[in-house]
Motif scaffolding. Structure first.
Motif, mmCIF file in Angstrom:
data_model
loop_
_atom_site.group_PDB
_atom_site.id
_atom_site.type_symbol
_atom_site.label_atom_id
_atom_site.label_comp_id
_atom_site.label_asym_id
_atom_site.label_seq_id
_atom_site.Cartn_x
_atom_site.Cartn_y
_atom_site.Cartn_z
ATOM 1 N N ASP A 322 0.860 -1.185 0.000
ATOM 2 C CA ASP A 322 0.000 0.000 0.000
ATOM 3 C C ASP A 322 0.896 1.234 0.000
ATOM 4 N N ILE A 323 0.559 2.205 -0.840
ATOM 5 C CA ILE A 323 1.323 3.451 -0.888
ATOM 6 C C ILE A 323 0.377 4.604 -0.589
ATOM 7 N N GLU A 324 0.802 5.466 0.329
ATOM 8 C CA GLU A 324 -0.007 6.622 0.697
ATOM 9 C C GLU A 324 0.446 7.830 -0.118
ATOM 10 N N VAL A 325 -0.516 8.519 -0.725
ATOM 11 C CA VAL A 325 -0.234 9.730 -1.501
ATOM 12 C C VAL A 325 -1.115 10.859 -0.990
ATOM 13 N N ASP A 326 -0.753 12.052 -1.361
ATOM 14 C CA ASP A 326 -1.523 13.230 -0.965
ATOM 15 C C ASP A 326 -2.972 13.063 -1.410
ATOM 16 N N ALA A 327 -3.869 13.266 -0.488
ATOM 17 C CA ALA A 327 -5.297 13.060 -0.781
ATOM 18 C C ALA A 327 -5.811 14.005 -1.861
ATOM 19 N N LEU A 341 7.658 4.527 -8.130
ATOM 20 C CA LEU A 341 8.131 3.588 -7.116
ATOM 21 C C LEU A 341 8.310 2.196 -7.721
ATOM 22 N N GLU A 342 7.365 1.774 -8.542
ATOM 23 C CA GLU A 342 7.468 0.455 -9.162
ATOM 24 C C GLU A 342 8.689 0.368 -10.067
ATOM 25 N N THR A 357 0.560 -2.185 -6.493
ATOM 26 C CA THR A 357 0.502 -1.110 -5.499
ATOM 27 C C THR A 357 -0.947 -0.680 -5.296
ATOM 28 N N HIS A 358 -1.335 -0.599 -4.039
ATOM 29 C CA HIS A 358 -2.677 -0.122 -3.682
ATOM 30 C C HIS A 358 -2.538 1.313 -3.194
ATOM 31 N N ILE A 359 -3.171 2.249 -3.881
ATOM 32 C CA ILE A 359 -3.056 3.673 -3.566
ATOM 33 C C ILE A 359 -4.066 4.061 -2.501
#
Length: 457
Positions: A322-327, A341-342, A357-359
């Motif tokens: 899981d990757i966290e990005v700016d909402a 990243l990948e 990857t799960h965003i």
């Protein structure tokens, strides 16, 4: 230490002056070319020790804006000046001795007096060699070490002249001139050796064996993977060491300063008072796991990841995370972050690596809000209790806090699980409880459960 250096240099200078006067006086009185040559030698000693005393005083000055590495090399410059004086004195002595040998034999009078002067000279030189070497070893002074070498050669040369004088008393008049030639040879040998040492210091030659000793000491420091460059040079008595060392790229930044301190201590154990510059190069360790590699790649891109799973499927590496990005990012922008990243992971682990990857939106750092309404609180507490009872393994849901924020309700709670349950099983149970609360109350944005071991009894 600086005062000791100046004191012994000053005493050596005064001794050279007294010996030169005595040798000249007795040499001219007796007509001994060997003793006069020794007087010339002691005169050059006086000038050399004068320059050494001056250089020792200057070299003790601290580094300043004009001389960032201090004044230590003044001692090596003084030693080179001493080499010039020694070679000049050796040339004059050899010339006079050869002229005496090719001409009529010159009778020498009062040889016993000359012998006594030589004995005194040897005693003084022996004392000076001991004193100079003691202080040179304690302070690491190349100028004083050069003086000690110089006066050791003087003592040996005086011994040769003394032997020549003994033969003169037995009637071998040419022995004095032969002794003078031997003195000249000693002076040349000492000058060449001293010149080599001084030139090496001025051209930043590394002290013999210093680089290997430093590298061997540094590689024993924990977290050092390799010593990739070792440079050592001397500026007077101060060693300057420049190191490039490899450390694990997974090493936390707050540990870097401590590792550097340990490296400096290791170097100074080999070279006391060294000025040490340490450059660190991050690289993958031989025992670095795939999980660590992925987390380092993500950290280098300031990407927050979690739920990292690594598998081998039919010999192929499969990674999900899981990757966290700016909402506030758009789907296109978020996808670009994940793709970057990948790409980084595939570049390191192989182009055929399977990556999913799960965003997820990254929660804002600060959320304004307050306590939830009493009705929301009652309903959610009731749902937590019922859901925990249905699961069967989660007990004692307590310390429940429910806050109303701009993104919805945030629920925090503690619960207890069997103490022998695995972390994987505990996480699944708490995660199921969190999902249950979110599904029953659509206004719950996040539910975070903290697992604790159930109390005995």
């Amino acid at each position: 230490m600086q005062k000791d250096k100046e004191r012994v240099a000053l005493i050596s200078m005064a001794s050279s002056a007294a010996l030169a006067i005595g040798k000249f006086a007795i040499g001219f009185m007796t007509g001994s070319i060997g003793l006069i040559s020794e007087g010339v030698h002691s005169s050059s000693d006086f000038v050399a020790t004068l320059v050494t005393w001056w250089a020792v005083r200057i070299s003790g000055k601290a580094a300043d804006d004009a001389h960032h590495y201090g004044y230590g090399k003044m001692e090596s410059i003084a030693a080179l000046f001493e080499v010039v004086l020694l070679l000049g004195a050796a040339g004059w002595i050899a010339y006079e001795a050869l002229k005496r040998l090719s001409g009529e034999a010159h009778q020498i009078e009062a040889a016993p007096i000359a012998i006594a002067v030589l004995v005194v000279s040897m005693v003084v030189d022996f004392w000076r060699v001991r004193a100079l070497r003691r202080v040179a070893k304690a302070t690491g002074s190349p100028a004083l070490e050069a003086d000690a070498l110089h006066f050791l050669s003087d003592m040996l040369a005086s011994g040769i002249v003394l032997i020549g004088m003994v033969f003169v008393t037995l009637g071998y008049w040419s022995a004095d001139a032969v002794a003078a030639l031997v003195v000249a040879g000693f002076i040349v040998v000492a000058a060449v050796k001293l010149g080599h040492q001084s030139f090496a210091a001025l051209t930043d030659a590394a002290p013999e064996g210093a680089s290997a000793a430093v590298a061997a000491a540094v590689i024993t420091v924990p977290n050092i993977l390799a010593v990739e460059r070792t440079r050592v040079r001397m500026a007077g008595a101060t060693p300057f060491v420049d190191l490039l060392v490899a450390v694990s790229r997974a090493l936390p930044l707050d540990h870097v300063a401590e590792v550097k301190s340990q490296v400096v201590r290791a170097v100074r154990a080999q070279l006391p008072h060294a000025e040490v510059t340490v450059e660190m190069k991050a690289r993958a360790g031989d025992d670095e796991s795939i999980e660590t590699q992925v987390r380092v790649i993500a950290a280098n891109r300031a990407a927050a990841i979690h739920r990292l799973t690594v598998q081998r499927v039919d010999g192929r590496l499969s990674i999900s995370l899981d990757i966290e990005v700016d909402a506030d990012l758009s789907v296109d922008q978020a996808h670009a972050v994940a793709s970057d990243l990948e790409t980084g992971i595939r570049n390191e682990l192989g182009a055929d690596t399977e990556i999913d990857t799960h965003i997820e939106p990254m929660a804002a750092e600060w959320l304004d809000g307050g306590e939830a309404s009493s009705e929301d609180y009652r309903q959610i507490v009731d749902s937590l209790s019922k859901s925990a009872e249905q699961l069967g393994v989660v007990t004692d849901v307590h310390n429940i806090r429910i806050r109303n924020t701009s993104i919805g309700l945030i629920v925090n709670f503690h619960c207890r699980l069997p103490p022998n349950m695995s972390v994987t099983e505990a996480h699944a149970a708490v995660d199921q409880l969190e999902r249950s609360v979110r599904s029953l109350h659509l206004n719950v944005a996040r539910a975070i459960g903290h697992a604790e071991p159930a109390r005995e009894g």
